[in-house]
Design a protein around this motif. Structure first.
Motif, PDB file in Angstrom:
ATOM      1  N   ARG A   8      53.866   6.191   7.747  1.00 41.57           N
ATOM      2  CA  ARG A   8      54.052   7.579   8.058  1.00 41.57           C
ATOM      3  C   ARG A   8      54.322   7.680   9.580  1.00 41.57           C
ATOM      4  N   TYR A   9      53.698   6.890  10.448  1.00 39.02           N
ATOM      5  CA  TYR A   9      54.202   6.854  11.878  1.00 39.02           C
ATOM      6  C   TYR A   9      55.679   6.518  11.893  1.00 39.02           C
ATOM      7  N   SER A  10      55.949   5.393  11.635  1.00 35.35           N
ATOM      8  CA  SER A  10      57.478   5.127  11.487  1.00 35.35           C
ATOM      9  C   SER A  10      58.243   6.187  11.039  1.00 35.35           C
ATOM     10  N   ALA A  11      57.874   6.937   9.857  1.00 33.39           N
ATOM     11  CA  ALA A  11      58.783   7.777   9.300  1.00 33.39           C
ATOM     12  C   ALA A  11      58.812   8.957  10.282  1.00 33.39           C
ATOM     13  N   LEU A  12      57.873   9.531  11.052  1.00 32.72           N
ATOM     14  CA  LEU A  12      57.915  10.281  12.112  1.00 32.72           C
ATOM     15  C   LEU A  12      58.892  10.152  13.089  1.00 32.72           C
ATOM     16  N   ARG A  13      58.865   8.657  13.484  1.00 34.13           N
ATOM     17  CA  ARG A  13      59.870   8.316  14.541  1.00 34.13           C
ATOM     18  C   ARG A  13      61.274   8.415  13.843  1.00 34.13           C
ATOM     19  N   CYS A  14      61.400   7.929  12.578  1.00 27.94           N
ATOM     20  CA  CYS A  14      62.737   8.158  12.122  1.00 27.94           C
ATOM     21  C   CYS A  14      63.137   9.603  12.024  1.00 27.94           C
ATOM     22  N   ARG A  62      54.389  13.198   5.350  1.00 26.33           N
ATOM     23  CA  ARG A  62      53.218  14.015   4.427  1.00 26.33           C
ATOM     24  C   ARG A  62      52.625  13.168   3.624  1.00 26.33           C
ATOM     25  N   ASP A  63      53.030  11.911   2.867  1.00 31.16           N
ATOM     26  CA  ASP A  63      52.627  11.455   1.876  1.00 31.16           C
ATOM     27  C   ASP A  63      51.171  10.544   2.278  1.00 31.16           C
TER      28      ASP A  63
END
Length: 161
Positions: free
Chosen positions: A20-26, A11-12
């Motif tokens: 952000r894309y990597s955080a969604l995968r995590c 969301r940041d």
């Protein structure tokens, strides 16, 4: 990191899109009710996740909705189990165990998502070519050249002769 902290990174808007894309995968790594690949495949229906920030947020919303339904289901299960234990029913029902440990997408889209992903997996499975079998040339069907001794006939012949 926890699912919540990864969701916060998605969301940041101050973070670069790649982070952000990597955080969604995590986040999917932390919560993947139908397996990582199938969950990611479903989230990709939200749009181009690699380039569109709004698609990332839509995918995160889809994931959070499912996770909230899953947590609510766990809470309901815990409440029900406490009541059952007070009534001396120590073993959960088979239905409860299937729901608790089974594979499926929790939430309002659960059936549609599960059927979609199973259909995709089945399509990939049926499209795969089977490997060629090597020629046997070793006699009658079932004869593979493996000889197992029968301990009951003194080791005189193959098992079953």
């Amino acid at each position: 990191m926890s699912f919540s902290s990864q969701a916060g990174r998605v969301r940041d808007r101050d973070l670069p899109h790649g982070r952000r894309y990597s955080a969604l995968r995590c986040a999917v790594g932390e919560y993947c009710p139908i397996g990582f690949d199938a969950t990611w495949s479903y989230l990709e229906t939200a749009g181009d996740l690699r380039a569109d920030g709004a698609a990332l947020l839509r995918a995160l919303d889809m994931l959070e909705l499912s996770r909230a339904a899953w947590i609510a289901g766990l809470d309901a299960f815990a409440t029900r189990r406490r009541a059952e234990k007070r009534q001396h029913r120590k073993t959960p029902s088979a239905e409860d165990l299937r729901r608790l440990y089974g594979c499926g997408w929790p939430g309002p889209e659960g059936h549609r998502v599960t059927v979609r992903e199973v259909g995709l997996l089945w399509g990939a499975h049926t499209a795969a070519q089977l490997p060629e079998l090597p020629p046997t040339g070793h006699g009658p069907p079932g004869a593979c050249g493996f000889r197992r001794e029968n301990p009951f006939d003194g080791g005189a012949g193959p098992m079953g002769s």
